[in-house]
Write an enzyme that holds these catalytic residues in place. Structure first.
Site, mmCIF file in Angstrom:
data_model
loop_
_atom_site.group_PDB
_atom_site.id
_atom_site.type_symbol
_atom_site.label_atom_id
_atom_site.label_comp_id
_atom_site.label_asym_id
_atom_site.label_seq_id
_atom_site.Cartn_x
_atom_site.Cartn_y
_atom_site.Cartn_z
ATOM 1 N N TYR A 39 0.850 -1.197 0.000
ATOM 2 C CA TYR A 39 0.000 0.000 0.000
ATOM 3 C C TYR A 39 0.879 1.238 0.000
ATOM 4 O O TYR A 39 1.168 1.801 1.053
ATOM 5 C CB TYR A 39 -0.902 0.002 1.230
ATOM 6 C CG TYR A 39 -1.810 -1.198 1.335
ATOM 7 C CD1 TYR A 39 -2.933 -1.313 0.527
ATOM 8 C CD2 TYR A 39 -1.558 -2.210 2.252
ATOM 9 C CE1 TYR A 39 -3.778 -2.404 0.623
ATOM 10 C CE2 TYR A 39 -2.399 -3.306 2.362
ATOM 11 C CZ TYR A 39 -3.507 -3.398 1.546
ATOM 12 O OH TYR A 39 -4.335 -4.475 1.657
ATOM 13 N N TRP A 45 -8.674 6.371 6.151
ATOM 14 C CA TRP A 45 -8.831 6.065 7.595
ATOM 15 C C TRP A 45 -7.547 5.541 8.194
ATOM 16 O O TRP A 45 -7.312 5.675 9.391
ATOM 17 C CB TRP A 45 -10.072 5.232 7.891
ATOM 18 C CG TRP A 45 -10.105 3.759 7.583
ATOM 19 C CD1 TRP A 45 -9.436 3.092 6.616
ATOM 20 C CD2 TRP A 45 -10.886 2.779 8.287
ATOM 21 N NE1 TRP A 45 -9.760 1.757 6.641
ATOM 22 C CE2 TRP A 45 -10.650 1.536 7.663
ATOM 23 C CE3 TRP A 45 -11.769 2.817 9.367
ATOM 24 C CZ2 TRP A 45 -11.263 0.350 8.088
ATOM 25 C CZ3 TRP A 45 -12.382 1.637 9.785
ATOM 26 C CH2 TRP A 45 -12.126 0.423 9.160
ATOM 27 N N ASP A 46 -6.655 4.974 7.372
ATOM 28 C CA ASP A 46 -5.340 4.586 7.896
ATOM 29 C C ASP A 46 -4.613 5.817 8.422
ATOM 30 O O ASP A 46 -4.059 5.819 9.531
ATOM 31 C CB ASP A 46 -4.461 3.970 6.797
ATOM 32 C CG ASP A 46 -4.988 2.659 6.247
ATOM 33 O OD1 ASP A 46 -6.094 2.671 5.673
ATOM 34 O OD2 ASP A 46 -4.313 1.624 6.390
ATOM 35 N N GLN A 115 -13.938 6.812 2.798
ATOM 36 C CA GLN A 115 -13.795 5.814 3.876
ATOM 37 C C GLN A 115 -14.342 6.417 5.173
ATOM 38 O O GLN A 115 -14.588 7.633 5.228
ATOM 39 C CB GLN A 115 -12.308 5.439 4.050
ATOM 40 C CG GLN A 115 -11.901 4.188 3.278
ATOM 41 C CD GLN A 115 -10.479 3.750 3.551
ATOM 42 O OE1 GLN A 115 -9.636 4.564 3.923
ATOM 43 N NE2 GLN A 115 -10.191 2.476 3.343
ATOM 44 N N GLY A 175 -14.153 0.026 4.509
ATOM 45 C CA GLY A 175 -12.863 -0.340 5.102
ATOM 46 C C GLY A 175 -12.750 -1.832 5.353
ATOM 47 O O GLY A 175 -11.654 -2.356 5.522
ATOM 48 N N ASP A 177 -13.444 -4.520 3.314
ATOM 49 C CA ASP A 177 -13.775 -4.703 1.903
ATOM 50 C C ASP A 177 -14.555 -5.954 1.515
ATOM 51 O O ASP A 177 -15.505 -5.891 0.760
ATOM 52 C CB ASP A 177 -12.481 -4.705 1.078
ATOM 53 C CG ASP A 177 -11.564 -3.567 1.438
ATOM 54 O OD1 ASP A 177 -11.948 -2.699 2.230
ATOM 55 O OD2 ASP A 177 -10.441 -3.551 0.912
ATOM 56 N N TYR A 373 -8.441 -12.034 4.748
ATOM 57 C CA TYR A 373 -8.780 -10.622 4.861
ATOM 58 C C TYR A 373 -9.877 -10.363 5.903
ATOM 59 O O TYR A 373 -9.700 -10.722 7.054
ATOM 60 C CB TYR A 373 -9.205 -10.171 3.467
ATOM 61 C CG TYR A 373 -8.647 -8.832 3.040
ATOM 62 C CD1 TYR A 373 -7.375 -8.428 3.369
ATOM 63 C CD2 TYR A 373 -9.422 -7.968 2.283
ATOM 64 C CE1 TYR A 373 -6.885 -7.205 2.953
ATOM 65 C CE2 TYR A 373 -8.935 -6.741 1.850
ATOM 66 C CZ TYR A 373 -7.669 -6.365 2.197
ATOM 67 O OH TYR A 373 -7.202 -5.154 1.775
ATOM 68 N N GLU A 422 -0.528 -6.803 9.097
ATOM 69 C CA GLU A 422 -1.813 -6.207 8.733
ATOM 70 C C GLU A 422 -2.942 -6.874 9.520
ATOM 71 O O GLU A 422 -3.830 -6.210 10.018
ATOM 72 C CB GLU A 422 -2.025 -6.373 7.219
ATOM 73 C CG GLU A 422 -3.215 -5.620 6.670
ATOM 74 C CD GLU A 422 -3.343 -5.764 5.147
ATOM 75 O OE1 GLU A 422 -2.607 -6.577 4.554
ATOM 76 O OE2 GLU A 422 -4.194 -5.065 4.564
HETATM 77 C C1 9WN Z 1 -8.597 -0.996 -0.763
HETATM 78 C C2 9WN Z 1 -5.016 0.276 3.398
HETATM 79 C C3 9WN Z 1 -6.378 -0.299 3.079
HETATM 80 C C4 9WN Z 1 -7.352 -0.174 4.264
HETATM 81 C C5 9WN Z 1 -8.603 -1.018 4.068
HETATM 82 C C6 9WN Z 1 -8.195 -2.439 3.696
HETATM 83 C C7 9WN Z 1 -7.318 -2.421 2.444
HETATM 84 C C8 9WN Z 1 -7.498 -1.667 0.067
HETATM 85 C C9 9WN Z 1 -6.989 -2.895 -0.670
HETATM 86 O O1 9WN Z 1 -6.163 -1.650 2.685
HETATM 87 O O2 9WN Z 1 -8.085 -1.946 1.349
HETATM 88 O O3 9WN Z 1 -8.951 0.217 -0.189
HETATM 89 O O4 9WN Z 1 -6.362 -2.717 -1.711
HETATM 90 O O5 9WN Z 1 -7.203 -4.024 -0.241
HETATM 91 O O6 9WN Z 1 -9.294 -3.242 3.525
HETATM 92 O O7 9WN Z 1 -9.376 -0.999 5.233
HETATM 93 O O8 9WN Z 1 -7.713 1.147 4.444
HETATM 94 O O9 9WN Z 1 -4.514 -0.302 4.569
#
Ligand code: 9WN
Length: 462
Positions: A39, A45-46, A115, A175, A177, A373, A422
């Site tokens: 990521y 929200w992170d 989010q 959040g 997903d 997940y 995570e």
């Molecule tokens: C899609 C970043 C994000 C969190 C989400 C989590 C995951 C993304 C993904 O990662 O989502 O937004 O690509 O899987 O589900 O809660 O904000 O950590």
């Protein structure tokens, strides 16, 4: 140094290591990515959670985090769920897929959905803990007006009925997903009707499973639907009103609405603290309205708070046993009658009371999946909200504080033992053998895991 002091130190290193500087139109933003392993952009929200953790370490970094997030705000007030780093190309779906350039107020590139508004709670946290009056003033002058616009967006576009609950138009907005909560709503999007070009795109570009174990991530059918919605919204020119009417996915979300209630409460307190009485009353009323709506969404039949599928005029109750049902605690919406019923579910070893609580889906649900997940593993962010929710009831019920304390202990131990993952296997607990079993899933060196270690440790154990 104690073991937890050492872990706290490592948590700070994780956060510092995840900070990146991104320059757009000559302005440099300092912000944190959730994990450099995958990521590599800024998530809404992170970042809000990270800002609260950073507040315990370096308030200026906390300010920069929220400032960078709000810099991606749209003209209509929405704060997107991803603020992209234009130099990073690995994450899918990236800016080229979203194509939202015309919507932002600056040249910052973003996703097109939002989010849960933890960022308001974070802003209030920064203000309350401001190291100097100048810092507090900077929060008010530079961040508060944008947060207010975000609330006005959510109220206007996502609660058009003015009933108090927020509609989400994509499960990424929740959040959580691929939570079982969304399964039925997503069934409406028939896989066979999804154009082949979208499926091909997912197969060609999907990168998460190149970096993580495929059994830990959402399935291909999930991704087809996620991208189908993005494609639809793009075709609707990111017009929020039309999307709300036409999206085949539109759900009144319990988790999002609970955060919304607390966000309005925080905003009301913030406005009250600076003498904006009219605004204070307005957001207080919104908070109250949402609390009432959450209470009314308690189902005696299912013994939980229920989401409602409202897509295209529907009204269908969703009653999957997931952690979303505990979020009204955080909203301070749970009534005296509902509380023992909710706690009975939380403490049931067949459901949520596992060695490392709180599993994202009840253990005895046919949909429970230990590694996948949001369908089974324990997440630190969720634990942090449940802990703070339980703490709001500690004077009402003697058991509640013990439960909160237990989850604090297990959460801190889980991170100290296993690192900053995570998400975690909720079932191993004492049976875990170091070096033999794996308990950690998803990506590593995760920012909010680190941020919440610092917060929970500082708030409750230091
Ligand atoms: C899609 C970043 C994000 C969190 C989400 C989590 C995951 C993304 C993904 O990662 O989502 O937004 O690509 O899987 O589900 O809660 O904000 O950590």
């Amino acid at each position: 140094m104690t073991r937890y002091e050492e872990t706290r130190q490592k948590a700070i290193e994780v956060l510092f290591n995840n900070i990146v500087e991104v320059t757009v139109s000559g302005i440099t933003y300092r912000r944190t990515v959730p994990s450099k392993e995958f990521y590599v952009h800024q998530w809404n929200w992170d970042s809000a959670c990270v800002a609260m953790g950073l507040m315990h370490v370096d308030p200026d970094l906390a300010f920069d985090e929220l400032n960078a997030l709000l810099a991606g705000q749209w003209k209509n007030g929405m704060v997107p769920h991803i603020i992209f780093n234009p130099d990073e190309k690995t994450y899918f779906p990236g800016p080229d897929i979203w194509q939202t350039h015309a919507q932002t107020e600056s040249d910052i590139v973003t996703s097109g959905i939002t989010q849960p508004p933890v960022l308001t709670i974070a802003l209030h946290y920064l203000y309350k803990n401001a190291p100097t009056p100048a810092f507090a003033q900077k929060c008010i002058d530079q961040l508060l007006p944008k947060v207010i616009r975000f609330h006005e967006y959510l109220k206007h576009f996502r609660d058009p009925e003015d009933g108090g609950l927020i509609s989400i138009i994509h499960s990424w907005e929740s959040g959580v997903d691929n939570s079982p909560c969304w399964d039925e709503a997503y069934q409406r999007i028939n896989i066979d009707d999804i154009p082949q070009r979208i499926k091909d795109m997912v197969h060609y570009y999907r990168t998460d499973i190149k970096h993580a174990d495929v059994s830990h991530r959402p399935k291909f059918e999930d991704y087809y639907r996620y991208l189908y919605l993005v494609d639809l919204f793009k075709r609707l020119n990111w017009d929020s009103e039309r999307i709300m009417k036409e999206s085949p996915f539109c759900v009144k979300d319990i988790l999002f609405s609970s955060i919304w209630a607390q966000a309005n409460q925080s905003l009301a307190e913030l406005c009250g603290a600076i003498g904006k009485e009219e605004e204070r009353d307005r957001y207080h009323t919104w908070a109250e309205q949402t609390r009432t709506a959450l209470q009314n969404n308690w189902s005696d039949e299912y013994q939980q708070y229920c989401e409602i599928d409202v897509a295209q005029g529907r009204h269908e109750v969703i009653h999957e046993p997931t952690i979303s049902m505990f979020f009204p605690l955080y909203a301070h919406a749970t009534t005296e009658e509902q509380l023992p019923k909710l706690l009975a579910r939380l403490t049931d070893p067949q459901e949520f009371w596992t060695p490392y609580p709180v599993p994202s889906t009840a253990l005895n649900s046919p949909k429970f999946d230990i590694a996948r997940y949001w369908r089974g593993p324990s997440w630190v962010i969720i634990n942090a909200f449940i802990i703070q929710g339980l703490k709001k009831y500690k004077d009402k019920n003697s058991q509640v504080d013990q439960l909160a304390e237990h989850i604090i202990d297990t959460t801190l131990a889980m991170i100290a033992d296993q690192g900053f993952s995570e998400y975690f296997d909720p079932t191993k607990g004492g049976g875990f053998k170091k070096g033999q079993d794996t308990m950690t899933y998803g990506f590593g060196s995760f920012s909010w895991t680190a941020a919440f270690f610092i917060m929970l440790y500082d708030m409750y154990r230091r």
